[in-house]
Design a protein around this motif. Structure first.
Motif, mmCIF file in Angstrom:
data_model
loop_
_atom_site.group_PDB
_atom_site.id
_atom_site.type_symbol
_atom_site.label_atom_id
_atom_site.label_comp_id
_atom_site.label_asym_id
_atom_site.label_seq_id
_atom_site.Cartn_x
_atom_site.Cartn_y
_atom_site.Cartn_z
ATOM 1 N N MET A 191 -14.259 15.388 -39.955
ATOM 2 C CA MET A 191 -13.349 16.446 -39.249
ATOM 3 C C MET A 191 -13.144 16.237 -38.332
ATOM 4 N N THR A 192 -11.627 17.279 -38.009
ATOM 5 C CA THR A 192 -10.631 16.422 -36.449
ATOM 6 C C THR A 192 -11.929 17.561 -35.597
ATOM 7 N N LYS A 193 -11.605 16.370 -34.739
ATOM 8 C CA LYS A 193 -12.061 17.635 -33.214
ATOM 9 C C LYS A 193 -11.039 17.500 -32.305
ATOM 10 N N THR A 194 -10.671 18.308 -31.586
ATOM 11 C CA THR A 194 -9.971 17.873 -30.489
ATOM 12 C C THR A 194 -10.378 17.388 -29.511
ATOM 13 N N ALA A 195 -9.876 15.872 -28.636
ATOM 14 C CA ALA A 195 -10.164 15.695 -27.635
ATOM 15 C C ALA A 195 -9.537 15.956 -26.367
ATOM 16 N N PHE A 196 -10.165 15.630 -25.135
ATOM 17 C CA PHE A 196 -9.775 15.063 -24.024
ATOM 18 C C PHE A 196 -8.786 14.133 -24.094
ATOM 19 N N LEU A 226 -8.506 28.284 -20.883
ATOM 20 C CA LEU A 226 -8.941 28.512 -21.578
ATOM 21 C C LEU A 226 -9.078 29.234 -22.730
ATOM 22 N N TYR A 227 -8.263 30.148 -22.467
ATOM 23 C CA TYR A 227 -7.224 30.630 -24.262
ATOM 24 C C TYR A 227 -5.867 29.858 -24.446
ATOM 25 N N GLY A 228 -5.975 28.902 -23.512
ATOM 26 C CA GLY A 228 -4.786 27.675 -23.519
ATOM 27 C C GLY A 228 -5.658 27.116 -24.765
ATOM 28 N N LEU A 229 -6.711 26.419 -24.618
ATOM 29 C CA LEU A 229 -7.475 25.452 -24.558
ATOM 30 C C LEU A 229 -7.879 25.722 -26.112
ATOM 31 N N GLN A 230 -8.347 27.278 -26.426
ATOM 32 C CA GLN A 230 -8.381 27.883 -27.781
ATOM 33 C C GLN A 230 -7.324 27.991 -28.792
ATOM 34 N N ILE A 231 -5.869 27.686 -28.325
ATOM 35 C CA ILE A 231 -5.432 27.708 -28.958
ATOM 36 C C ILE A 231 -4.562 26.317 -29.411
ATOM 37 N N ALA A 232 -4.741 25.734 -28.247
ATOM 38 C CA ALA A 232 -4.604 24.291 -28.808
ATOM 39 C C ALA A 232 -5.351 23.657 -29.611
ATOM 40 N N ASP A 233 -6.476 23.841 -29.859
ATOM 41 C CA ASP A 233 -7.600 23.154 -30.506
ATOM 42 C C ASP A 233 -7.222 23.694 -31.846
ATOM 43 N N ALA A 234 -7.128 24.610 -31.955
ATOM 44 C CA ALA A 234 -6.426 25.127 -33.301
ATOM 45 C C ALA A 234 -5.716 25.019 -33.509
ATOM 46 N N TRP A 235 -4.409 24.368 -32.806
ATOM 47 C CA TRP A 235 -3.138 23.818 -33.164
ATOM 48 C C TRP A 235 -3.489 22.426 -33.898
#
Ligand code: UT7
Length: 332
Positions: free
Chosen positions: A1-6, A118-127
């Motif tokens: 599953m794709t995850k979002t990495a720093f 954190l709001y931005g992180l949630q959006i970026a994670d979804a994108w």
């Protein structure tokens, strides 16, 4: 599953250091009061008029790209979290994209104050998870110094804030256990006027008057004790919620990197969560509260100086104006 990495972090602060003693020359305060109540020793201000958050963000993004091993031209989306955009409109993300030479790259401004990252992180994670973008520059950048009230009346707020910017390059990762595990955010507008900057305002006609300047409506104001109580209640609450939902115990965490609003707030939060003080990272003593930039700035510095390493499990709690609050759980 794709995850979002720093993939890489970067930060930048202006060179002008303003100490507590410098502020005490301008209005009735003292180094002792500020350090005792907030933990702050100094903060950075832009060197001259004409430097906006998008200017501070340029070197932060460049550093983050270098650390991520990508070119700036690889960025395919910008999210810019700020409560102090360069201008009323357009958003700072558009200015930043232009300054970075990224024509056509989408740029979204997020206006969620200390919780903006954190709001931005949630959006970026979804994108990223849905495959829309592959290299998102998530920026937190602020210039507070141009809005502060350098008189006795504004001292409670003015001592707290500083200028700075930081950036995380986020991208998809398919293997291993690294990545964003969860982000939970909240808002409650009943506290909107407990920490706000009222004018200039599109709700008023005209948006700005001489009276508003005389009445100090053009400076941020705060009900400090009320904000303090909310912050020390909501940050532990949302942290526990994220940890429990993901079956993570406090002892499993390598680091807690909270929003840097007040060192005393973070000591309360650590106490309530029963996390060892040495696991809590702070840099508020050097930069004050840089709102949307504070979490990525502390994270970037801690990676740079070798404290935080790839694979570490990190909790990022925040609380701010709005009220807004949240917590993210990330395996770096
Ligand atoms: O990013 C999230 C947003 N911000 C926050 O989370 C900030 C939350 N609040 C706070 O951090 C604290 O409320 C402050 C640091 C702002 C203030 O600390 P406090 O312990 O709540 O002080 P206070 O507002 O109750 O004021 C205590 C005294 C007052 O004097 P009196 O009435 O006791 O004579 C204030 O007038 O301290 C005085 N005071 C100051 N004295 C010297 C307020 N600001 C200053 C100052 N220097 N800068």
């Amino acid at each position: 599953m794709t995850k979002t990495a720093f993939l890489g972090l970067g930060h930048y602060v202006p060179s002008k250091v303003v100490t507590n003693d410098d502020l005490a020359q301008m209005f009735d305060t003292s180094d002792e009061w500020i350090q005792q109540r907030t933990g702050i020793k100094e903060r950075r201000y832009i060197e001259e008029s004409g430097i906006g958050p998008s200017d501070l963000a340029v070197p932060a993004v460049q550093m983050a790209c270098k650390n991520a091993g990508i070119e700036v031209s690889d960025i395919d989306a910008i999210i810019f979290a700020t409560l102090s955009p360069d201008f009323n409109f357009p958003g700072s993300g558009c200015f930043l994209g232009d300054k970075l030479g990224l024509p056509g790259v989408p740029a979204l401004d997020v206006r969620n104050q200390c919780s903006g990252f954190l709001y931005g992180l949630q959006i970026a994670d979804a994108w990223i998870k849905c495959g829309m973008y592959k290299r998102v520059a998530l920026v937190g950048g602020e210039v507070h110094s141009t809005a502060l009230d350098f008189s006795d009346e504004g001292r409670d707020v003015t001592v707290l804030f500083g200028d700075g910017a930081a950036c995380a390059i986020l991208g998809p990762i398919e293997e291993g256990n690294r990545g964003v595990i969860d982000v939970e955010v909240h808002a409650d507008g009943s506290g909107a006027k407990d920490l706000w900057l009222e004018g200039p305002a599109s709700a008023y006609k005209p948006r700005i008057t001489h009276e508003m300047i005389d009445n100090k409506t053009v400076h941020p104001s705060m009900n400090g004790r009320h904000v303090f109580r909310w912050a020390t209640s909501k940050m532990p609450e949302v942290s526990r919620s994220v940890l429990e939902r993901n079956n993570v115990a406090i002892e499993d965490l390598d680091w807690v990197i909270p929003h840097q609003a007040n060192k005393r707030i973070n000591e309360f939060v650590a106490q309530k969560l029963e996390v060892a003080p040495e696991k809590v990272i702070h840099n508020i003593e050097k930069y004050g509260n840089t709102t949307a930039a504070s979490i990525p700035l502390a994270l970037s510095e801690a990676i740079q100086d070798g404290r935080v390493k790839e694979g570490d499990l990190v909790l990022l709690p925040t609380f701010g104006s709005g009220f807004t609050w949240g917590a993210a759980l990330v395996r770096l």
